[in-house]
Scaffold this active site. Structure first.
Site, mmCIF file in Angstrom:
data_model
loop_
_atom_site.group_PDB
_atom_site.id
_atom_site.type_symbol
_atom_site.label_atom_id
_atom_site.label_comp_id
_atom_site.label_asym_id
_atom_site.label_seq_id
_atom_site.Cartn_x
_atom_site.Cartn_y
_atom_site.Cartn_z
ATOM 1 C CE LYS A 179 -1.771 2.614 3.173
ATOM 2 N NZ LYS A 179 -1.826 3.938 2.483
ATOM 3 N N GLY A 190 7.456 4.905 8.018
ATOM 4 C CA GLY A 190 6.573 6.042 8.245
ATOM 5 C C GLY A 190 6.775 6.630 9.624
ATOM 6 C CB SER A 191 4.640 8.853 11.620
ATOM 7 O OG SER A 191 3.479 8.099 11.902
ATOM 8 C CB THR A 192 7.612 7.384 15.907
ATOM 9 O OG1 THR A 192 8.936 7.494 15.359
ATOM 10 C CG2 THR A 192 7.692 6.630 17.227
ATOM 11 C CD GLU A 193 0.072 9.610 16.041
ATOM 12 O OE1 GLU A 193 -1.099 9.656 16.454
ATOM 13 O OE2 GLU A 193 0.614 10.538 15.399
ATOM 14 N N GLY A 203 3.836 3.586 13.612
ATOM 15 C CA GLY A 203 4.642 2.394 13.884
ATOM 16 C C GLY A 203 4.286 1.749 15.208
ATOM 17 C CD GLU A 245 13.242 4.200 7.848
ATOM 18 O OE1 GLU A 245 13.239 5.141 8.688
ATOM 19 O OE2 GLU A 245 13.050 4.364 6.649
ATOM 20 C CB CYS A 302 13.043 8.920 8.139
ATOM 21 S SG CYS A 302 13.895 7.798 7.021
ATOM 22 C CD GLU A 357 10.683 12.514 11.575
ATOM 23 O OE1 GLU A 357 11.502 12.010 10.798
ATOM 24 O OE2 GLU A 357 9.680 11.911 12.002
#
Length: 477
Positions: free
Chosen positions: A183, A235-238, A240, A257, A291, A388
Site C-alpha cells: 500500500k 513512516g511515522s513513529t506514531e 509504527g 523504519e 527520516c 521531527e
C-alpha cells in the site's frame, strides 16, 4: 561573488501519460474497489488534480492477500535463479522508463526533478539489481543452508520516497520467495501504480505483487489481516507504535523504519566548505522530507560564526520553485497537512526564543511551499530540537568537547542516523562507537547504497533494510 541568473529549464510533462483514474492492482489486473470509493491525488506544487484513485476497503484487502497467498505456492517453489530473472527484468525496465518515472514522481510528490532523476531512480533500479543477485545465493547469506520464505508480506510505504521505498520493500521480498501486498501513501500513489504496469511488462506471474491504494484505514486492514505473515512499514513513529500493538501476540514478523532527529556534528578541524555542502544536503534534500535528515546541526563553538556565515551564504543560493525545473533545489512540501505541521513547529521555535533566519525567497503563489530556514540560539529543550519537523528547517546547537557532542546527539528518543565532520579518523571511530544511531556518515551525509543496511534504534524502529541484513526480515530464520 557574482550572481548567475538561471533561465527556466523545465522537464517535459509529455513523457508521462497519467490516466484520469486508476483501480487496484490485484492478481495481475486493475479493477475498481469493491464499494466503488475513490480519492484524488494532487500535485503539491500546483494543487491540480492529477488523477482519481481507488480506495481499497476490507473486501479488497482480503482479495489481494488471497491472490498473494495463491501465487506464493508457485513463486516460492521457483529456483532462485528463475526469480532473479524477473528481478533483473524489472530493474532494466525501470532504467528504460526512468525519465517517465522521474517526472511522475516529481509531479505527484513535489520533489525536484534533479533529485528524482539523479538520486531516486538510479537507486530504485540498483536495489532490484542487487537483490536479483542474492536470489540464487540465499544459502550463503548466513541464515542457514536452506532458508525459507515467510509467505505473504504486507508492506506500507511513505510519501517522501514513494518509488524508492517500494524498491526497498519489494526487491528483497521477491528475491527470498515471498509474495507482496503493498500500500503506497495516500498522497503519492501514482508511481506504485505505474510499477504495477512494470510488473506486467516484465511478465511477473499474477498475484506475486499486488498494489492496493487507500488511506490509513486501508493500511490498518492490511496489517490486521490474518493472512499476512510479515509486516514492513516505513513512516511515522506514531503509526509504527500502532502497528506494533496490532501485531503483538501474533506470529507475524515485523520491521519498522520510523522517524528521526539526526545530529550533523561539525568539529573545528572540519573542512568548512565541504561541511556546509553536507549540511545543505543533509537537511534540504527532498525539502527535508527525509527520516534520516540532519535536522540538528551541532557545531563546535570555536567555528560557529565562520560556519554559520558560510551556511547562510550557501542557503541564499538555493532555488525554490517548480519541481520540474532542472535548476530547482527545493521543491514543494508534499501536502497542506505537512505544511501546517512545519509552520506550527517553526512558530513554536520563535515563541520559545530561538532566532529564526531564512534567505530572501519568493515562493510560488499556488501549491505548498516553505522557505529553507535555520534557527540559532536553540537549546535541547526547544521543540524544534526534539520533535521531527520533516521539513526544510535546521536547528543549530553548539558544543565544546567530543563528549558533550555525543551527549547532545544522543539526547533524543530517536536513533536513526548521524553525521561526523572532522579530519581525525580516530575521532570518527570513537564518535561512531558512542553514537546511538543506526547509520553514521563520515564527512558526508545522506549517502545510500543497496548493499548497505539501513535502520535505527529506539523510536526510530527496528530491523534493517538493504544489504545482506535486509534478507533476514523475509526469511524464516
Amino acid at each position: 561573488m557574482p550572481v548567475f541568473e538561471y533561465a527556466p529549464a523545465p522537464e517535459s510533462r509529455a513523457v508521462v501519460d497519467i490516466a484520469p483514474s486508476y483501480g487496484l492492482f490485484i492478481d495481475g489486473e486493475f479493477g475498481e474497489a469493491g464499494d466503488g470509493k475513490v480519492f484524488k491525488t494532487l500535485s503539491p506544487s500546483s494543487e491540480e488534480v492529477l488523477s482519481e484513485v481507488a480506495q481499497a476497503g476490507a473486501e479488497d484487502v482480503d482479495r489481494a492477500v488471497k491472490a498473494a497467498r495463491k501465487a506464493f505456492t508457485t513463486w516460492s517453489a521457483l529456483p532462485g535463479s528463475e526469480r532473479a530473472k524477473y528481478l533483473f527484468r524489472i530493474a532494466r525496465i525501470i532504467q528504460e522508463r526512468s525519465r517517465e518515472l522521474a517526472v511522475l514522481e516529481s509531479l505527484d510528490n513535489g520533489k525536484p526533478i534533479r533529485e528524482s532523476r539523479d538520486a531516486d531512480l538510479p537507486l530504485v533500479a540498483a536495489h532490484f539489481f542487487y537483490y536479483a543477485g542474492w536470489a540464487d545465493k540465499l544459502a550463503y547469506a548466513g541464515y542457514g543452508t536452506d532458508p525459507k520464505p515467510l509467505g505473504v508480506a504486507g508492506q506500507i510505504i511513505p510519501w517522501n520516497f514513494p518509488l524508492l521505498m517500494l524498491a526497498w520493500k519489494i526487491a528483497p521480498a521477491l528475491a527470498t520467495g515471498n509474495t507482496v501486498v503493498l500500500k503506497p501513501a495516500e498522497t503519492t500513489p501514482l508511481s506504485a501504480l505505474f510499477f504495477a504496469d512494470i510488473c506486467r511488462q516484465a511478465g511477473l506471474p499474477k498475484g506475486v505483487v499486488n498494489i492496493i491504494t487507500g488511506d490509513g484505514s486501508t493500511g490498518a486492514e492490511l496489517v490486521a489481516h490474518p493472512g499476512i505473515d510479515k509486516v514492513a512499514f516505513t513512516g511515522s513513529t506514531e503509526v509504527g507504535k500502532a502497528i506494533a500493538r496490532t501485531v503483538a501476540g501474533t506470529k507475524k514478523k515485523v520491521t519498522l523504519e520510523l522517524g528521526g532527529k539526526a545530529a550533523n556534528i561539525v568539529f573545528d578541524d572540519a573542512p568548512i566548505d565541504q561541511a556546509v555542502e553536507g549540511i545543505i544536503g543533509g537537511i534540504f534534500f527532498n525539502q527535508g522530507h527525509v527520516c534520516c535528515a540532519g535536522s540538528r546541526l551541532l557545531v563546535q563553538e570555536s567555528v560557529q560564526d565562520e560556519l554559520l556565515d558560510a551556511l547562510k551564504r550557501r542557503m541564499g543560493t538555493l532555488r525554490v520553485g517548480d519541481p520540474l525545473d532542472k535548476n530547482t533545489d527545493i521543491g514543494a512540501i508534499n501536502s497542506a497537512e505537512q505544511l501546517a505541521r512545519i509552520r506550527a513547529l517553526a512558530d513554536a521555535g520563535e515563541a520559545e526564543g530561538a532566532e529564526r533566519w531564512a534567505p530572501e525567497c519568493e515562493l510560488p503563489s499556488s501549491g505548498y511551499w516553505f522557505a529553507p530556514t535555520l534557527f540559532t540560539g536553540v537549546t535541547q529543550a526547544h521543540r524544534i530540537a526534539r520533535e521531527e519537523i520533516f521539513g526544510p528547517v535546521l536547528s543549530v546547537l553548539t558544543f565544546r568537547t567530543p563528549e558533550e557532542a555525543v551527549a547532545k546527539a544522543n539526547n533524543t528518543p530517536y536513533g536513526l542516523s548521524a553525521g561526523i565532520w572532522t579530519e581525525k579518523g580516530s575521532r570518527i571511530l570513537w564518535m561512531a562507537n558512542k553514537l546511538r544511531a543506526g547509520v553514521v556518515w563520515s564527512n558526508t551525509f545522506n549517502k545510500f547504497d543497496p548493499a548497505s543496511p539501513f535502520g535505527g534504534y529506539k523510536e526510530s524502529g527496528y530491523g534493517r533494510e538493504g544489504g545482506r541484513h535486509g534478507l533476514e526480515a523475509y526469511l524464516d530464520v
